[in-house]
Write an enzyme that holds these catalytic residues in place. Structure first.
Site, PDB file in Angstrom:
ATOM      1  CE  LYS A  83       0.491  15.326  -4.170  1.00  0.00           C
ATOM      2  NZ  LYS A  83      -0.362  14.239  -3.629  1.00  0.00           N
ATOM      3  CB  SER A 158       1.673  10.990  -3.661  1.00  0.00           C
ATOM      4  OG  SER A 158       0.408  11.613  -3.739  1.00  0.00           O
ATOM      5  CB  SER A 182      -1.808  10.837  -1.694  1.00  0.00           C
ATOM      6  OG  SER A 182      -1.420   9.738  -2.477  1.00  0.00           O
TER       7      SER A 182
END
Length: 476
Positions: A83, A158, A182
Site C-alpha cells: 500500500k 485504508s 484498515s
C-alpha cells in the site's frame, strides 16, 4: 499454467520452489493481469513492471545456481504489492496525497524490507486514502479503488487497493496495515480473510505519528493458510506462535472448544447511534451457526464502553497528520477531511493529547477485563454493506448517475459515516489485540454472488494462531 492467478498462494509457492513455473513467468502473468484490470479497478497507484521483471530474473538465477540442499527464501518469487503508505526503495511513496512532493524513497521501510528480504517481488504500490485516514480508498491523485464484486462500490480502506488487488487476482496475497480497521474493513468489503495481529507481534519501524501504538501490519489473503504463510514472514518470532512453531504449521490443528461472546456493543454507539444493516446481522447469524456447528459455545454478552472514547481515539488517530511536513501553499491540495483534522491537531495542546493517551490506556485495561470472560469476542465485521464509491465524501456514486449530495465536503459528516460503517474496529487497535475478519456471508446467497459480508473475531493477546485455526476450521 494459464490460471496462475487462481492458485492459492501456498500452491503457487510450491510451484515456484519446485521449478514448475519460473519467477519470470509468474511475475509476467500478474503484471498482465494488472495491465488488463487496473484501469477499471483502481487498485494500483504505481506499477513497477520493469523493476519487478528484473527482480524475477534474479530470483530465477538464484534458483538455477543454488547448491544442493540450499534453502530458497520463504517467499521465493512470490509477487506482492505494498500500500502506498509503505516505503519501497527507489519508488515514490505518495501517501495518497496531492500535497506532498514526489520523491523516491531512499530505503525500504520495515514491512517492505521483511518481505523483499524473504524473496517476494514487489509489483507496485496500491491505492490508499490520504495518509491512510479513512475507511475508503479514494484520494486526489489517482482513480478510486473499487470493489471487484461491484465496481460502483468501494473496496474499503485504508488497505483498499491491496484488498482489491488480492480479491481480483492481481496478486496472490498482500500485506496491509491496520490502525483502526484498515486491514479488516477492506477484507470484509472484498470477501477476504484479513488478520490484524496484536501490538508488537510484527516488527515495525519507528513512527512519531502513532503515539497510541495503534498501527500494525498483517496479511490480506484468500484463505487462512495463505494468511499464515505471509504472517510467518512478517512475524518470524511472534509471541502468538504456539510452542515456537510456525503459523502455517499451527492451522493444521483444530482448536479446542471455545467460549465465544457475541456483542453488537460499540464504543461509538453513544455519540453516533447506529442500526446494523440486515446484511450485517445475516453475516453475524451465519458466523454463529458455523462456530456452533464447529463445537464452540457461543452466547450473547454485554460490553460496556466509556463514552469518552470517541474523542480520545480521534485525537490519537489524527495526531500524526498534524505533524506532517506540508508546505503552507500546498495545504489547499489536501482533502477536506485531512485539512480539517490537521487544523484541529495543530490547535490541540500537548497536554490534551497526553490526557487522551492516558484515557486510552485505561480504556484498554477496562475493555480487556471485560473480554477476559471469553476466549474470543464475535462481532459483525461491518455494520453496512460495502458503500458506493463517493458515498462517504458526498462526491457521488462514481457512475455519474446522480449529483453530489448536500453533505459534499463535510468532514465531520464523512467521519461520522465511517464510524457508523465500521463501529467495531478501532477499539481492537486501542486494546492492542489480534482480530480477524472472515467472509462468511454473501448477499446473493453463495460465494461470489452479490456483496461479501463478514464477521470479526477478537482474540486474547497472543492468539493470532488460534484465530487462524478457527478460520481454517470454518473452511476459510
Amino acid at each position: 499454467m494459464a490460471d496462475i492467478h487462481r492458485l492459492p498462494a501456498l500452491q503457487l509457492r510450491a510451484a515456484l520452489r519446485s521449478g514448475e513455473v519460473s519467477a519470470r513467468e509468474v511475475t509476467a502473468h500478474f503484471l498482465a493481469r494488472i495491465e488488463e484490470s487496473n484501469p477499471r479497478l483502481g487498485a494500483f497507484i504505481t506499477v513497477t513492471g520493469p523493476r519487478a521483471m528484473a527482480e524475477a530474473a534474479a530470483a530465477d538465477v538464484l534458483f538455477a545456481r543454488r547448491r544442493p540442499n540450499q534453502a530458497l527464501p520463504p517467499l521465493h518469487g512470490m509477487p506482492v504489492a505494498f500500500k502506498d503508505l509503505t516505503d519501497v526503495a527507489g519508488v515514490v511513496t505518495t501517501h495518497g496525497s496531492a500535497a506532498l512532493d514526489r520523491r523516491p524513497a531512499p530505503a525500504d521501510g520495515a514491512l517492505a524490507a521483511a518481505l523483499r528480504g524473504a524473496g517476494a517481488i514487489s509489483l507496485g504500490k496500491t491505492q490508499v486514502p490520504e495518509f491512510g485516514l479513512t475507511a475508503y480508498s479514494e484520494n486526489r491523485i489517482a482513480p478510486p479503488s473499487r470493489n471487484p464484486y461491484a465496481l460502483s462500490r468501494s473496496s474499503g480502506g485504508s488497505s483498499g487497493g491491496s484488498a482489491a488487488a488480492v480479491a481480483a487476482g492481481l496478486v496472490p496475497f498482500a500485506p496491509g496495515t491496520d490502525g483502526g480497521g484498515s486491514i479488516r474493513i477492506p477484507a470484509a468489503a472484498c470477501g477476504l480473510l484479513g488478520l490484524k495481529p496484536g501490538r508488537g507481534v510484527v516488527p515495525a519501524g519507528e513512527s512519531s505519528g502513532d503515539p497510541a501504538g495503534l498501527v500494525v501490519a498483517g496479511p490480506l489473503a484468500r484463505s487462512a493458510a495463505d494468511a499464515a504463510l505471509l504472517l510467518d514472514v512478517l512475524a518470524p518470532n511472534g509471541p502468538g506462535k504456539p510452542d515456537g512453531a510456525g503459523y502455517l504449521d499451527a492451522i493444521g490443528r483444530p482448536p479446542a472448544s471455545l467460549r465465544i461472546g457475541v456483542s453488537l456493543d460499540s464504543p461509538w454507539g453513544g455519540i453516533f447511534p447506529f442500526t446494523p444493516d440486515p446484511e450485517a446481522l445475516d453475516a453475524l447469524d451465519a458466523g454463529i451457526r458455523l462456530l456452533t456447528a464447529a463445537g464452540h459455545h457461543v452466547a450473547e454478552t454485554e460490553i460496556r464502553y466509556d463514552n469518552r472514547y470517541p474523542d480520545a481515539f480521534t485525537t490519537a488517530w489524527t495526531a500524526g497528520v498534524g505533524a506532517a511536513r506540508i508546505a503552507p501553499h500546498r495545504e489547499a491540495l489536501l482533502t477536506p477531511l485531512t485539512r480539517t483534522f490537521r487544523r484541529r491537531a495543530q490547535q490541540r495542546s500537548a497536554a490534551k493529547l497526553n490526557e487522551c493517551l492516558a484515557f486510552l490506556r485505561q480504556f484498554e485495561r477496562d475493555t480487556l477485563a471485560q473480554y477476559s470472560a471469553w476466549d474470543l469476542v464475535l462481532t459483525p465485521a461491518l455494520a453496512q454493506t460495502p458503500r458506493p464509491v463517493g458515498w462517504f465524501t458526498g462526491s457521488g456514486h462514481g457512475d455519474g448517475r446522480w449529483p453530489s449530495p448536500e453533505w459534499a465536503g463535510d468532514a465531520d459528516g464523512d467521519y461520522r459515516r465511517q464510524c457508523e460503517f465500521a463501529p467495531w474496529s478501532s477499539m481492537v487497535n486501542v486494546c492492542g489485540l489480534p482480530a480477524i475478519s472472515i467472509p462468511v456471508h454473501w448477499t446473493g446467497g453463495s460465494p461470489g454472488a452479490g456483496l461479501p459480508m463478514g464477521i470479526q473475531l477478537i482474540g486474547r493477546p497472543g492468539s493470532e494462531a488460534l484465530l487462524l485455526q478457527v478460520a481454517a476450521q470454518l473452511g476459510f
